[in-house]
Design a protein around this motif. Structure first.
Motif, PDB file in Angstrom:
ATOM      1  N   ASP A   1       1.763   2.172  -3.564  1.00  0.00           N
ATOM      2  CA  ASP A   1       0.655   2.769  -4.321  1.00  0.00           C
ATOM      3  C   ASP A   1       0.278   4.150  -3.813  1.00  0.00           C
TER       4      ASP A   1
ATOM      5  N   ARG B   1       0.833  -1.208   0.000  1.00  0.00           N
ATOM      6  CA  ARG B   1       0.000   0.000   0.000  1.00  0.00           C
ATOM      7  C   ARG B   1       0.868   1.260   0.000  1.00  0.00           C
TER       8      ARG B   1
ATOM      9  N   LEU C   1      -1.658  -5.385  -4.772  1.00  0.00           N
ATOM     10  CA  LEU C   1      -1.270  -3.999  -4.596  1.00  0.00           C
ATOM     11  C   LEU C   1       0.240  -3.868  -4.794  1.00  0.00           C
TER      12      LEU C   1
ATOM     13  N   GLY D   1      -9.443  -3.018  -0.869  1.00  0.00           N
ATOM     14  CA  GLY D   1      -8.124  -3.478  -1.256  1.00  0.00           C
ATOM     15  C   GLY D   1      -7.768  -4.878  -0.833  1.00  0.00           C
TER      16      GLY D   1
END
Length: 346
Positions: free
Chosen positions: A90, A87, A342, A337
């Motif tokens: 991203d 995460r 990811l 998510g």
């Protein structure tokens, strides 16, 4: 001791909450209840008279000041953090805001409270961090408390920055701090986007089990309940300004962890066996550190702590817990998510 625990509805924080109450401490659980938090994690102690919950963001200074003034803690254990490396690739902004700015606000709120109290010598601000701040190792060696920082992901860089802030507040303002850096945690209540729960839950569902690269990346695995006991030992007995590495003495390559879990599931849940047929090697994530390993001799020699659970024992307990707690993880799988790949934006 009354302890203000930030992030106490998360994975490691909730383990600390659950361990602190039976150890005789009072707990104030401060959590913003973001996507990875779950109050079910602390349901076993929620009705205890020594437990209180405060929903607040660690970036909200006014809320922090109110909580300190109202609850008058003897110590802070600061665990609240964004922690998922993928995460952070991203969306690094959330990691900067929470891990750096949030830690700054916690330090300032704690310093103001400590100063108003007359700077009591027995107050403690315990900052909990990760071995990822040290970067990556080759085939040999281990991280010690003196290893230079060399973070390689937005997550680890944000945690490194927070570590430096804590050290600076100790040196500049005299805030009584202790610090810890831990290896990879696993165990019950692990949010279902991390490696071990992903393996368990994908295997149970008959879905491909994704393994980054060839699965040769090595981690030292620490059972979360062992970690919680170590953290409480540090806040109770750790030397001021001292840093302690906490590890499980359980190095293993990711692919070996995956295969161990599959073998346990073959026994515990034979439907779908052999589960290792689901292993699927996928593109590695950017900046993936090759190896982490912790030298935990300082906490053993100075404070008498060492892990009590072997890797095989911990994995068996973890698999059994997930098999027995389907409602818990099924609810969390609906969150944003979870179940998606990811960390590919790099």
């Amino acid at each position: 001791m009354k302890i203000l625990i930030t992030g106490g509805a998360g994975f490691i924080g909730s383990a600390v909450v659950r361990a602190a109450i039976p150890r005789g401490h009072q707990v104030v659980n401060l959590d913003a209840l973001t996507y990875a938090a779950c109050l079910d994690n602390v349901a076993s102690v929620a009705d205890d008279p020594g437990y209180a919950f405060e929903q607040a963001d660690i970036r909200d200074r006014a809320a922090l000041d109110r909580i300190f003034a109202e609850h008058q803690p003897d110590a802070v254990m600061h665990l609240a953090a964004e922690s998922h490396v993928d995460r952070s690739i991203d969306g690094p902004g959330d990691f900067i805001a929470t891990n750096i700015n949030g830690t700054y606000e916690m330090l300032e709120a704690a310093r103001a409270y400590w100063t108003r109290k007359g700077k009591p010598g027995d107050f403690r601000f315990h900052h909990i961090s990760t071995d990822e701040v040290f970067g990556t190792l080759g085939d040999e060696g281990k991280f010690t408390e003196d290893t230079p920082y060399a973070p390689n992901s937005p997550y680890s860089a944000s945690k490194a920055a927070s570590d430096h802030l804590v050290r600076a507040w100790h040196e500049t303002y005299g805030l009584p701090v202790v610090m810890t850096n831990c290896s990879n945690n696993y165990g019950p209540f692990h949010f279902p986007e991390k490696l071990i729960p992903v393996v368990i839950l994908n295997a149970l569902a008959g879905r491909p089990i994704p393994v980054y690269g060839q699965g040769t990346n090595v981690r030292d695995w620490l059972f979360v309940e062992d970690h919680a006991q170590a953290l409480l030992t540090v806040v109770e007995k750790g030397a001021l300004g001292r840093s302690y590495n906490i590890g499980g003495n359980n190095e293993a390559a990711n692919i070996d962890i995956v295969r161990k879990i599959c073998a346990i599931l073959d026994q515990r849940h034979p439907e779908g066996a052999p589960h290792d047929k689901l292993i699927s090697f996928v593109a590695d994530r950017p900046g993936h550190d090759f190896r982490y390993a912790i030298d935990a001799s300082r906490i053993r020699d100075e404070l008498g702590w060492q892990p009590s659970v072997t890797l095989d024992q911990g994995l068996e307990q973890t698999v059994d817990w997930y098999l027995a707690n389907k409602t818990w993880w099924q609810n969390l799988q609906q969150r944003h998510g979870v179940g998606e790949r990811l960390g590919l934006k790099g």
